[in-house]
Design a protein around this motif. Sequence first.
Motif, PDB file in Angstrom:
ATOM      1  N   LEU A 100      33.955  35.125  51.441  1.00 29.15           N
ATOM      2  CA  LEU A 100      34.865  35.449  50.189  1.00 29.15           C
ATOM      3  C   LEU A 100      36.636  35.601  50.976  1.00 29.15           C
ATOM      4  N   ALA A 123      44.801  41.895  34.292  1.00 29.82           N
ATOM      5  CA  ALA A 123      43.590  40.637  33.167  1.00 29.82           C
ATOM      6  C   ALA A 123      42.529  39.968  34.156  1.00 29.82           C
ATOM      7  N   ILE A 124      43.220  39.966  35.831  1.00 26.33           N
ATOM      8  CA  ILE A 124      42.166  39.126  36.810  1.00 26.33           C
ATOM      9  C   ILE A 124      40.914  40.096  36.905  1.00 26.33           C
ATOM     10  N   LEU A 155      44.725  36.152  42.534  1.00 23.16           N
ATOM     11  CA  LEU A 155      42.735  36.559  43.415  1.00 23.16           C
ATOM     12  C   LEU A 155      42.167  36.452  44.441  1.00 23.16           C
ATOM     13  N   ALA A 156      42.965  36.079  45.580  1.00 27.04           N
ATOM     14  CA  ALA A 156      43.164  36.331  46.530  1.00 27.04           C
ATOM     15  C   ALA A 156      42.804  37.520  47.571  1.00 27.04           C
ATOM     16  N   LEU A 186      32.550  35.612  45.388  1.00 28.99           N
ATOM     17  CA  LEU A 186      32.299  36.533  44.870  1.00 28.99           C
ATOM     18  C   LEU A 186      30.786  36.816  43.973  1.00 28.99           C
ATOM     19  N   GLY A 237      49.759  30.136  43.371  1.00 33.37           N
ATOM     20  CA  GLY A 237      48.448  31.870  42.816  1.00 33.37           C
ATOM     21  C   GLY A 237      48.214  30.842  41.840  1.00 33.37           C
ATOM     22  N   ILE A 291      36.331  31.171  47.015  1.00 34.10           N
ATOM     23  CA  ILE A 291      36.335  32.830  46.412  1.00 34.10           C
ATOM     24  C   ILE A 291      35.327  33.183  45.647  1.00 34.10           C
ATOM     25  N   VAL A 327      38.505  41.724  36.025  1.00 29.82           N
ATOM     26  CA  VAL A 327      37.520  41.729  35.769  1.00 29.82           C
ATOM     27  C   VAL A 327      36.651  40.633  36.583  1.00 29.82           C
ATOM     28  N   LEU A 328      37.718  39.866  36.670  1.00 33.86           N
ATOM     29  CA  LEU A 328      36.931  38.811  37.702  1.00 33.86           C
ATOM     30  C   LEU A 328      36.430  39.541  38.664  1.00 33.86           C
ATOM     31  N   VAL A 329      36.561  40.110  39.744  1.00 35.48           N
ATOM     32  CA  VAL A 329      36.401  41.363  41.025  1.00 35.48           C
ATOM     33  C   VAL A 329      35.050  42.450  40.131  1.00 35.48           C
ATOM     34  N   ILE A 381      37.565  43.069  48.723  1.00 40.10           N
ATOM     35  CA  ILE A 381      35.973  43.850  48.373  1.00 40.10           C
ATOM     36  C   ILE A 381      35.177  43.982  49.648  1.00 40.10           C
ATOM     37  N   ALA A 432      40.277  39.524  46.182  1.00 42.68           N
ATOM     38  CA  ALA A 432      39.270  39.932  47.070  1.00 42.68           C
ATOM     39  C   ALA A 432      39.316  40.369  48.290  1.00 42.68           C
ATOM     40  N   LEU A 433      40.613  39.991  48.696  1.00 45.37           N
ATOM     41  CA  LEU A 433      40.381  40.565  50.475  1.00 45.37           C
ATOM     42  C   LEU A 433      40.081  41.843  50.202  1.00 45.37           C
ATOM     43  N   ALA A 461      40.279  33.381  50.657  1.00 46.29           N
ATOM     44  CA  ALA A 461      40.944  33.884  50.198  1.00 46.29           C
ATOM     45  C   ALA A 461      42.946  34.320  50.930  1.00 46.29           C
ATOM     46  N   ILE A 484      51.518  36.418  47.635  1.00 50.84           N
ATOM     47  CA  ILE A 484      49.688  35.824  47.821  1.00 50.84           C
ATOM     48  C   ILE A 484      48.991  35.917  46.787  1.00 50.84           C
ATOM     49  N   PRO A 485      48.421  34.348  46.486  1.00 53.12           N
ATOM     50  CA  PRO A 485      47.933  35.137  44.485  1.00 53.12           C
ATOM     51  C   PRO A 485      47.404  35.982  44.527  1.00 53.12           C
TER      52      PRO A 485
END
Lengths: 230, 387, 281
Positions: free
Chosen positions: C251, A168-169, A81-82, C243, C222, C239, A171-173, A88, A85-86, C255, A78-79
């Motif tokens: 979201l 590093a990602i 970011l996804a 956010l 990804g 996504i 920060v996006l969440v 959150i 996000a899940l 996702a 699963i990527p």
Amino acid sequence: MRGLSDPRKARVEALGNWFTYVQDNLEFILEELVNHLQIVAISVGVATVVAVLLGAWAQSRPIVRALALSITGIFLTIPSLALFALFIPLFGIGNRPAIVALVLYGLLPILRNTVTGLDSVSPAVVESARGMGMSPRQQLLKVRLPLAFPVVMAGIRVSTLLIVGLTAIAVLVGGDGLGSFIQDGLTRNGFPNAGNAVVVGVVFTVALGLVLDAVLATVQRVFTPRGLLV
Amino acid sequence: MSPEPKIHLDRVGKTYPGTKIPAVEDLTLDVHEGEILVLVGPSGCGKSTTLRLINRMIEPSNGRILLDGEDVTKVNPDKLRRRIGYVIQQIGLFPHQTIAQNIATVPKMLGWEKERITEQVESLLTTVGLDPDQYRDRFPKELSGGQAQRVGVARALGADPDIMLMDEPFGAIDPITRDRLQNEFLRLQEELHKTIVFVTHDIDEAIKMGDRIAILGDRSTIRQIDTPERILAYPVDDFVDDFIGTGSTIKGLNFLKVSSLKQTDYPSISDADPCATGVAKLDEAGLEWLVLVDAQRRPLRWLHRDELAKSPASYDDLGEDVGDLLNSDDSLFHALELMVQSAAGQSVVVDKHGAFAGVVEMSHLNKAIRRAQYEARLHYEEMEANA
Amino acid sequence: MTGVFSSSLGWVRNRTPVSTTPPEGFSPDPRRRNAAELIDRWGLWIAPVLIAGLAGLLALYHRSLDLESAVMQQRSALSWSGKLWPQTLQHLEIAAYSTLLVIVIAIPLGVLLTRPAFRRVAPTLMTVANSGQAFPAYGLLVGGLFLLGNGTATVVYCLALFALLPVLRNTMVGLDGVDRSVIEAGRGMGMTRRLVLTRIELPLAVPVILAGVRTAMVLNIGMATLAFLIGGGALGITISSGLKLNQDPVLIVGAVMVAIVALTFDWLGAMAERYLRPRGL
Ligand SMILES: Nc1ncnc2c1ncn2[C@@H]1O[C@H](COP(=O)(O)OP(=O)(O)O)[C@@H](O)[C@H]1O
Ligand SMILES: [Mg+2]
């Protein structure tokens, strides 16, 4: 700078620029570096504990083993970011969803190496440990895990590098870490020092990965049972 | 010996890059048409290197290699290899191709027509003793080690090359299968008459397979090259002597035939003759045992003087079984084996009709061996004198 | 390779392949052993069922959101025909182009680096490449933005660069792993170097190379999630809207869509690995 062609001169200047930027922002950089390290340390730590315990338990149980390897494999598919996000909706924004997702990412390499490491312990050795009257727990702690240690460590190193990059990602969440500099650069695209910020984010992340890997490699070497060293 | 050798190595040398000592040094060697020349020597002496120089898997550092008188050191190596069969110990079948595709490799490269290739594959599979219908479409992993090496040989024979190079082809195969493959291969060679260079480190395999054997020392230097029987009869130096090891004399008996012995008249009586005749014959010959034969002169039993002296009413139930009988084209090794099993310490020879022809005894073997050794020495002395 | 769900991240997967079933003589209970073997064997066929189930759940959830009466932002962000479907297509397009680019670059490069002339430099090159394993994808994309401008093309280049290593490494490992005696036999029969490469080495390396391509593909899917950061579109937009607007349903839908796409293509990759390998191996 006499004798240098123009593009070269520009490059040298850019490099000087970058160092000035780093110097000026050293405090922030160190702060985010520590944040980054913290996220990595917690994620790798939890992933290691979970994966090693799970691996030791699952290794000789075919169904659990197949399921555990498959499910941790799904996490890795699963990527990022996804997956971040899940979590959150459950944990809100910030470091927490990131850490949970990173733990899940880190499981497979360690789990798999634990299982292979334990597989590769010679049955004759386990047999003789049993013959000496060691309980199953003693066999695991005194014989099998120490012998599997180098392989498990190799898995931990793989997970660590993976997690350092993925952090590093965060920060996006809404998390911390060196990704902040990349985001900073992105939002200030076109303004002075945007590029410098991105380079800081990348360079320090890669450097952190290299340093951690070197540290873990040393740990691996120092704590590998002497008889296993080649 | 044919006037022009099929393969001629002319002062060939090979030094691997990054090494000081040559793997092959100044080697001159002839291989005659239709013979199996075995290169044998201790591990690392340069046998494989020598073999691989011939099909230029390795380029020689110096010297020339001639096939049928043609210098091949400058021709296109790929084209050269298509006319030379090459079999290696690990076989190296292509795992992703069927047996038929494997065997068709060289014919395909040579642009043969489809039908001709199909026919060739069929015939080669049959030649090496595999049923084409059963094996054609199998993959290499579905073969046993012995079967895989048969396919390896079939593939090397793919485009019917005159020359075969074989590098320890049976080395990785269990002893029983190896023996079978060796025998089959020798039988095959009787039909095919290929020129074969065969590498092994096993002196027994060399003796068995070779028309001639070259015993190699370090840097692939020839310590002795000759027929197996002469090498066994006359090892030229301690190196060769050590290498062929103990029991070489006995191994040499493999190459001497019963027919080469002069069989003395040996006393025998028919079961119709009276005992007195037998005793008289024994007295005349000064021996203790004689052979009892039937009306067709087929040997029945050994009879001892003491038994005859008792003048029994019938010969039934007397004496000792003659055991297995020797034919005149059996080897002396076989004779020796029967001799040690026999009660009389001798073994009985029959002619091609099964009639009693004579008896071989230990002293005959002894003489035969001495004669072989003498002849071999004479051969080497003559050679030296001529040189 | 084991079931479809075995990991796909390049250097994570490519270290040591591991059987999901323990070695011989482990389980005391043969029934459980068989069950595990069944999981191994049928995992490839169970996977699409599970993925379809996940998609069904998502569809139900999407419907239950009652978009007609939802807030404006949700309604527009979750429109299937207006946003989700076009984004999915864009996502796949990006991943497909970058994977193709990876294949076109990495396989020939891998072949080149395993030829005698380049054998020497290969280890050094791989060490350098390996040291970048912690390289953040995010940084690569933003760097690409600065150097090449925004848009889909930049995303494709960056992704291809990021996913180059698994295919390159697997090509080299696959070619190096070909049994020397098989090559020796081929050369010994007079096959040219080119023939040996195309008829023997590459076919035999196919399983390993395919594993690398599958890895690269999943990596690309990804990373395509991050394409929105530099104006490349794709499902990451949903996504990111979730956010930004603080809308959990958006979201979640975004996702899960991404997850479904990734799992589906990982499964396709696993199928390819199982069925495209040369027979006889
Ligand atoms: N490719 C090579 N590079 C360097 N040295 C080699 C190579 N192949 C063989 N040698 C050396 O050459 C010598 C002869 O090797 P080889 O012909 O394989 O011996 P044999 O087949 O008789 O066992 C050995 O000392 C071996 O170490
Ligand atoms: Mg050899």
